[in-house]
Design a protein around this motif. Sequence first.
Motif, PDB file in Angstrom:
ATOM      1  N   GLN A   1      -7.622   3.936  -2.146  1.00 36.02           N
ATOM      2  CA  GLN A   1      -7.742   2.890  -3.170  1.00 36.02           C
ATOM      3  C   GLN A   1      -6.745   1.758  -2.936  1.00 36.02           C
ATOM      4  O   GLN A   1      -7.108   0.577  -2.989  1.00 36.02           O
ATOM      5  N   PHE A   2      -5.499   2.095  -2.652  1.00 36.51           N
ATOM      6  CA  PHE A   2      -4.494   1.049  -2.517  1.00 36.51           C
ATOM      7  C   PHE A   2      -4.553   0.339  -1.162  1.00 36.51           C
ATOM      8  O   PHE A   2      -4.260  -0.857  -1.072  1.00 36.51           O
TER       9      PHE A   2
ATOM     10  N   SER B   1       0.838  -1.207   0.000  1.00 35.39           N
ATOM     11  CA  SER B   1       0.000   0.000   0.000  1.00 35.39           C
ATOM     12  C   SER B   1       0.871   1.254   0.000  1.00 35.39           C
ATOM     13  O   SER B   1       0.604   2.219  -0.723  1.00 35.39           O
TER      14      SER B   1
ATOM     15  N   GLN C   1      -3.647  -8.611  -7.368  1.00 34.22           N
ATOM     16  CA  GLN C   1      -3.692  -7.233  -6.889  1.00 34.22           C
ATOM     17  C   GLN C   1      -2.376  -6.509  -7.145  1.00 34.22           C
ATOM     18  O   GLN C   1      -2.362  -5.310  -7.441  1.00 34.22           O
TER      19      GLN C   1
ATOM     20  N   PHE D   1       2.828   1.516  -3.586  1.00 38.38           N
ATOM     21  CA  PHE D   1       2.000   1.938  -4.704  1.00 38.38           C
ATOM     22  C   PHE D   1       1.489   3.367  -4.515  1.00 38.38           C
ATOM     23  O   PHE D   1       1.369   4.120  -5.488  1.00 38.38           O
TER      24      PHE D   1
ATOM     25  N   LEU E   1     -11.680  -1.797  -6.438  1.00 43.33           N
ATOM     26  CA  LEU E   1     -10.899  -0.679  -6.965  1.00 43.33           C
ATOM     27  C   LEU E   1     -11.814   0.474  -7.388  1.00 43.33           C
ATOM     28  O   LEU E   1     -11.503   1.644  -7.153  1.00 43.33           O
TER      29      LEU E   1
ATOM     30  N   CYS F   1      -2.518  -3.275  -9.503  1.00 40.68           N
ATOM     31  CA  CYS F   1      -2.227  -2.019  -8.811  1.00 40.68           C
ATOM     32  C   CYS F   1      -0.933  -1.393  -9.313  1.00 40.68           C
ATOM     33  O   CYS F   1      -0.789  -0.165  -9.274  1.00 40.68           O
TER      34      CYS F   1
ATOM     35  N   SER G   1      -8.300  -1.749  -1.092  1.00 41.04           N
ATOM     36  CA  SER G   1      -8.652  -2.765  -2.092  1.00 41.04           C
ATOM     37  C   SER G   1      -7.776  -4.006  -2.029  1.00 41.04           C
ATOM     38  O   SER G   1      -7.990  -4.941  -2.784  1.00 41.04           O
ATOM     39  N   LYS G   2      -6.791  -4.033  -1.138  1.00 45.30           N
ATOM     40  CA  LYS G   2      -5.829  -5.139  -1.120  1.00 45.30           C
ATOM     41  C   LYS G   2      -5.930  -5.935   0.173  1.00 45.30           C
ATOM     42  O   LYS G   2      -6.446  -5.471   1.190  1.00 45.30           O
TER      43      LYS G   2
END
Length: 364
Positions: free
Chosen positions: A275-276, A126, A312, A129, A254, A316, A279-280
């Motif tokens: 988002q990061f 996270s 992912q 990215f 996402l 990502c 979503s993971k």
Amino acid sequence: MTWSTCAVKWKWPTRLPVDPFILTLLGTVGIAALLPARGSAAEVASGASTAAIALLFFLYGARLSTRQAVDGLRNWRLHLTVVACTFAVFPLLGLAAKGLVPYVLTPALYSGLLFLTLVPSTVQSSIAFTSVARGNVPAAICAGSFSSLIGIVLTPLLAAALIGGQAGFSADSLLKIVLQLLVPFLAGQLLRRWIGGFIARHKKVLGLVDRGSILLVVYTAFSQGMVRGIWGQVTPAQLGALLGVEAALLAVMLALTWYGGKRLGFDRGDRIAIQFAGSKKSLAAGLPMASVLFGAQASLAVLPLMLFHQMQLMVCAVIARRRARDPEASEDSEATQASEDSAVSPRDPASAERNAAGTGPRSE
């Protein structure tokens, strides 16, 4: 044609379409299939994997900068949003997928998919990215760490409520998870003053410890599955169906985290972190929890998580590079640079990435 000419012509690609760590994971599964640990060797492997995961979370705790954590905590709305995505929206989508049983997913694979939706968010990937996409790195650090900490308790409780008897939840299993994950993390935080510099200087070596810990847990879990003949329950067609369902799950999350963040009034940097982080799912946290909760069935239970992990990372990575090229990213970068003084801003992605030692996305 000489050997040197061949070597130049067939040069190994610098960018593989698949994360090399995932290839190593698959190789570990293959070794477990051919040479599974049995008897006393299985007991030794189990004890070693427990110790390795404890070390892994100790290093996570020692890496987290207290200053960045305090900076990130100020954005409490963002953290509540990430927690809601991780432990509410994801599980609801997992429950909705029950309608695919038994036509698309087998009951065993569905249990693994549902467990996947209950696992906490990642920390390292996270951060990495978010930094690449020029988002709010301190918020990503805090959101991922906070998710991992509350997930140590919340994931087993949700597994007991939603998965039921297949997840062997008890007070003893919760205590094992807390001792294996939370206690080492807190110990790392307490000792960070003395060992933080050492970890920052040796982050590449300690990254090998990260990945080695995960590989050991994978080998132990899949060895148990091989000894009990669990792999006869899965066919290639069923694995293909699982991949399709997981691709849809990732796409929905996402989209929800990005457009939902906009509707909630977050700026671009915060939306990237949401988002990061939202979503993971963390392979590092999910593997030891599954080993405790599912026991002999852990190898099949973590299969959806392993597949989702690779998916992912690949998706990502593409999104992060595109976010970095957005016109908004250039404008935000110029505005931040103009407002900085001689001190490095905590929102500077490069600085945040340097302070968070070992933020590569591979081991989570």
